[in-house]
Design a protein around this motif. Structure first.
Motif: not given
Lengths: 159, 116
Positions: A73-76, A124-138
């Protein structure tokens, strides 16, 4: 109708009213009979809540545990928020979201048709960082058509 | 419902408690942040934000928490956070640096014991 036939094949029996209502409910939930999500939303923050409801249903039906559900949910949400905040001018635009499960891997794409703008301001880079750390691949692909973010994560507790 | 009720704000002497709930994203994070800060007087010692009933938080909510922390710190006021130990929110809060810079407790009771 074609839908009734699809359900007929799906259930191996003759469709009845309840099944037609089930199709309607599934359509409303944004999850189709194949257990996939294919929706287009306005680039508007108010669309994020309904989008999360659709993903919660999908993930619950796919066997994801509460932590993985939250992570997806967070990554999406980050990918969609980024399109809402950065892709379009004040006139707005739309965001296409597709989600499929391939074997034990969830694959979600979030695409806008806007122009790319680098994140600006504090954190502002936090969203990108969350996606990368919560998902296996981005994967983030930007071209003249817009930006597509593809998120992949393996189901952590296959049922 | 008033903004204060939605943000779950209650005053306890010179301390403010805010019980956030539901999903927090770019549609409401700034409103919750402003509602909490708007309740704070210069004479207050601090603010506790309870995330126990929060079902989703992303970078928008994390930015708001870090903003609140910075603004309170400038005034020598404290910010405490309540996040249940089994909360699925903890992972994003850790990645976002919240847990590193804000004191986090697992219940309102344990946060209350650390106000002094």
């Amino acid at each position: 109708s074609l839908d009734a036939l699809r359900l007929d094949l799906f259930n191996g029996r003759t469709p009845v009213l309840a099944d037609d209502l089930a199709i309607l409910a599934l359509r409303l939930a944004g999850v189709d009979l194949m257990g996939e999500i294919h929706v287009t939303i306005s680039a508007d923050p108010r669309e994020l809540g309904p989008l999360r409801r659709t993903f919660r249903r999908w993930l619950a039906g796919s066997g994801a545990d509460p932590q993985q559900t939250q992570d997806v949910l967070v990554a999406v949400g980050e990918a969609a928020s980024n399109s809402i905040e950065h892709a379009y001018g004040p006139g707005g635009g739309s965001i296409r979201i597709d989600a499929v499960r391939r074997d034990v891997t969830f694959e979600i794409t979030v695409c806008d048709r806007g122009s790319w703008r680098e994140p600006r301001g504090t954190n502002r880079g936090l969203g990108r960082s969350l996606m990368r750390k919560l998902m296996d691949e981005v994967e983030i692909v930007t071209d003249e058509q817009g930006t597509c973010v593809t998120l992949r994560t393996r189901l952590r507790f296959p049922t | 419902m008033s903004g204060e009720e939605a943000a779950g704000i209650q005053r306890d002497g010179n301390w403010v408690n805010a019980a956030w709930s539901g999903d927090i994203d770019i549609s409401n994070a700034t409103g919750l942040e402003q509602a909490a800060l708007g309740e704070m007087f210069n004479s207050d010692n601090g603010l506790t934000i309870d995330l126990g009933l929060v079902t989703y938080i992303d970078s928008a909510g994390i930015r708001s928490l870090l903003n609140i922390r910075r603004l309170l710190e400038d005034r020598q006021q404290r910010l405490l956070l309540v996040v249940p130990s089994d909360s699925v929110l903890r992972k994003a809060l850790e990645i976002g640096g919240v847990i590193a810079v804000i004191s986090v407790y697992s219940s309102m009771e344990s946060a209350g014991n650390h106000r002094a």
